[in-house]
Scaffold this motif. Sequence first.
Motif, PDB file in Angstrom:
ATOM      1  N   ASP A  64      67.959  54.390  28.567  1.00 51.70           N
ATOM      2  CA  ASP A  64      67.924  55.188  27.341  1.00 51.70           C
ATOM      3  C   ASP A  64      68.779  54.538  26.253  1.00 51.70           C
ATOM      4  O   ASP A  64      68.372  54.466  25.093  1.00 51.70           O
ATOM      5  CB  ASP A  64      68.406  56.613  27.610  1.00 51.70           C
ATOM      6  N   LEU A  65      69.959  54.051  26.632  1.00 46.87           N
ATOM      7  CA  LEU A  65      70.814  53.395  25.644  1.00 46.87           C
ATOM      8  C   LEU A  65      70.149  52.143  25.071  1.00 46.87           C
ATOM      9  O   LEU A  65      70.216  51.902  23.869  1.00 46.87           O
ATOM     10  CB  LEU A  65      72.165  53.038  26.272  1.00 46.87           C
ATOM     11  N   LYS A  66      69.493  51.359  25.924  1.00 44.03           N
ATOM     12  CA  LYS A  66      68.785  50.169  25.443  1.00 44.03           C
ATOM     13  C   LYS A  66      67.680  50.543  24.465  1.00 44.03           C
ATOM     14  O   LYS A  66      67.513  49.895  23.430  1.00 44.03           O
ATOM     15  CB  LYS A  66      68.203  49.389  26.617  1.00 44.03           C
ATOM     16  N   ARG A  67      66.909  51.587  24.776  1.00 43.85           N
ATOM     17  CA  ARG A  67      65.845  52.039  23.862  1.00 43.85           C
ATOM     18  C   ARG A  67      66.427  52.449  22.516  1.00 43.85           C
ATOM     19  O   ARG A  67      65.886  52.113  21.457  1.00 43.85           O
ATOM     20  CB  ARG A  67      65.075  53.208  24.478  1.00 43.85           C
ATOM     21  N   ARG A  68      67.537  53.183  22.547  1.00 44.79           N
ATOM     22  CA  ARG A  68      68.149  53.639  21.294  1.00 44.79           C
ATOM     23  C   ARG A  68      68.678  52.464  20.478  1.00 44.79           C
ATOM     24  O   ARG A  68      68.522  52.433  19.248  1.00 44.79           O
ATOM     25  CB  ARG A  68      69.262  54.636  21.599  1.00 44.79           C
ATOM     26  N   LEU A  69      69.294  51.489  21.154  1.00 43.04           N
ATOM     27  CA  LEU A  69      69.794  50.317  20.443  1.00 43.04           C
ATOM     28  C   LEU A  69      68.652  49.479  19.876  1.00 43.04           C
ATOM     29  O   LEU A  69      68.729  48.988  18.743  1.00 43.04           O
ATOM     30  CB  LEU A  69      70.659  49.463  21.372  1.00 43.04           C
ATOM     31  N   GLU A  70      67.592  49.297  20.640  1.00 41.79           N
ATOM     32  CA  GLU A  70      66.429  48.546  20.153  1.00 41.79           C
ATOM     33  C   GLU A  70      65.805  49.229  18.949  1.00 41.79           C
ATOM     34  O   GLU A  70      65.442  48.582  17.971  1.00 41.79           O
ATOM     35  CB  GLU A  70      65.403  48.375  21.264  1.00 41.79           C
ATOM     36  N   ALA A  77      67.241  51.068  16.799  1.00 34.36           N
ATOM     37  CA  ALA A  77      68.130  50.933  15.647  1.00 34.36           C
ATOM     38  C   ALA A  77      68.295  49.471  15.223  1.00 34.36           C
ATOM     39  O   ALA A  77      68.918  49.190  14.203  1.00 34.36           O
ATOM     40  CB  ALA A  77      69.501  51.526  15.983  1.00 34.36           C
ATOM     41  N   GLY A  78      67.743  48.554  16.012  1.00 30.96           N
ATOM     42  CA  GLY A  78      67.884  47.139  15.701  1.00 30.96           C
ATOM     43  C   GLY A  78      69.270  46.608  16.000  1.00 30.96           C
ATOM     44  O   GLY A  78      69.678  45.581  15.462  1.00 30.96           O
ATOM     45  N   ASP A  79      70.025  47.289  16.862  1.00 28.48           N
ATOM     46  CA  ASP A  79      71.406  46.907  17.143  1.00 28.48           C
ATOM     47  C   ASP A  79      71.603  46.240  18.495  1.00 28.48           C
ATOM     48  O   ASP A  79      72.726  45.992  18.897  1.00 28.48           O
ATOM     49  CB  ASP A  79      72.327  48.132  17.095  1.00 28.48           C
ATOM     50  N   LEU A  80      70.520  45.946  19.204  1.00 29.86           N
ATOM     51  CA  LEU A  80      70.668  45.313  20.512  1.00 29.86           C
ATOM     52  C   LEU A  80      70.918  43.838  20.307  1.00 29.86           C
ATOM     53  O   LEU A  80      70.141  43.142  19.658  1.00 29.86           O
ATOM     54  CB  LEU A  80      69.391  45.517  21.349  1.00 29.86           C
ATOM     55  N   PRO A  81      72.033  43.326  20.844  1.00 25.79           N
ATOM     56  CA  PRO A  81      72.344  41.898  20.628  1.00 25.79           C
ATOM     57  C   PRO A  81      71.331  41.009  21.343  1.00 25.79           C
ATOM     58  O   PRO A  81      70.783  41.374  22.373  1.00 25.79           O
ATOM     59  CB  PRO A  81      73.746  41.736  21.238  1.00 25.79           C
ATOM     60  N   GLU A  82      71.105  39.844  20.762  1.00 22.81           N
ATOM     61  CA  GLU A  82      70.209  38.866  21.366  1.00 22.81           C
ATOM     62  C   GLU A  82      70.887  38.262  22.585  1.00 22.81           C
ATOM     63  O   GLU A  82      72.086  37.984  22.560  1.00 22.81           O
ATOM     64  CB  GLU A  82      69.916  37.748  20.362  1.00 22.81           C
ATOM     65  N   ARG A  83      70.116  38.082  23.643  1.00 21.55           N
ATOM     66  CA  ARG A  83      70.640  37.410  24.825  1.00 21.55           C
ATOM     67  C   ARG A  83      70.540  35.903  24.609  1.00 21.55           C
ATOM     68  O   ARG A  83      69.512  35.407  24.150  1.00 21.55           O
ATOM     69  CB  ARG A  83      69.840  37.797  26.062  1.00 21.55           C
ATOM     70  N   PRO A  84      71.606  35.164  24.933  1.00 22.14           N
ATOM     71  CA  PRO A  84      71.519  33.702  24.792  1.00 22.14           C
ATOM     72  C   PRO A  84      70.488  33.161  25.791  1.00 22.14           C
ATOM     73  O   PRO A  84      70.326  33.703  26.873  1.00 22.14           O
ATOM     74  CB  PRO A  84      72.925  33.220  25.122  1.00 22.14           C
ATOM     75  N   ASP A  85      69.810  32.105  25.387  1.00 18.50           N
ATOM     76  CA  ASP A  85      68.822  31.493  26.272  1.00 18.50           C
ATOM     77  C   ASP A  85      69.511  30.934  27.505  1.00 18.50           C
ATOM     78  O   ASP A  85      70.556  30.282  27.406  1.00 18.50           O
ATOM     79  CB  ASP A  85      68.084  30.363  25.563  1.00 18.50           C
ATOM     80  N   ALA A  86      68.943  31.220  28.657  1.00 17.16           N
ATOM     81  CA  ALA A  86      69.482  30.699  29.901  1.00 17.16           C
ATOM     82  C   ALA A  86      68.868  29.332  30.156  1.00 17.16           C
ATOM     83  O   ALA A  86      67.739  29.216  30.566  1.00 17.16           O
ATOM     84  CB  ALA A  86      69.189  31.658  31.053  1.00 17.16           C
ATOM     85  N   GLY A  87      69.577  28.306  29.901  1.00 19.16           N
ATOM     86  CA  GLY A  87      68.999  27.006  30.166  1.00 19.16           C
ATOM     87  C   GLY A  87      69.611  25.969  29.395  1.00 19.16           C
ATOM     88  O   GLY A  87      70.167  25.131  29.188  1.00 19.16           O
TER      89      GLY A  87
END
Length: 65
Positions: free
Chosen positions: A47-53, A55-65
């Motif tokens: 639920d928190l991830k949905r709310r952050l997404e 609102a556009g506030d979910l931080p980008e995950r760095p590329d693994a590689g």
Amino acid sequence: MYDIRHTRLTKWLNDGIPPAQVADWAGNSMPVLLATYARCVEGQLPDLKRRLEAAGDLPERPDAG
């Protein structure tokens, strides 16, 4: 009596009621409430991830590689 209190506080936290409000209702400080009940809170991450997404506030995950 303590079991009923523990159940109620855990339910409030799992229902998404802000910990500060639950601490106030319980007559506890935030540190005491979180030290006792933080491990009881579960299932809120999706639920928190949905709310952050939304609102556009979910931080980008760095590329693994």
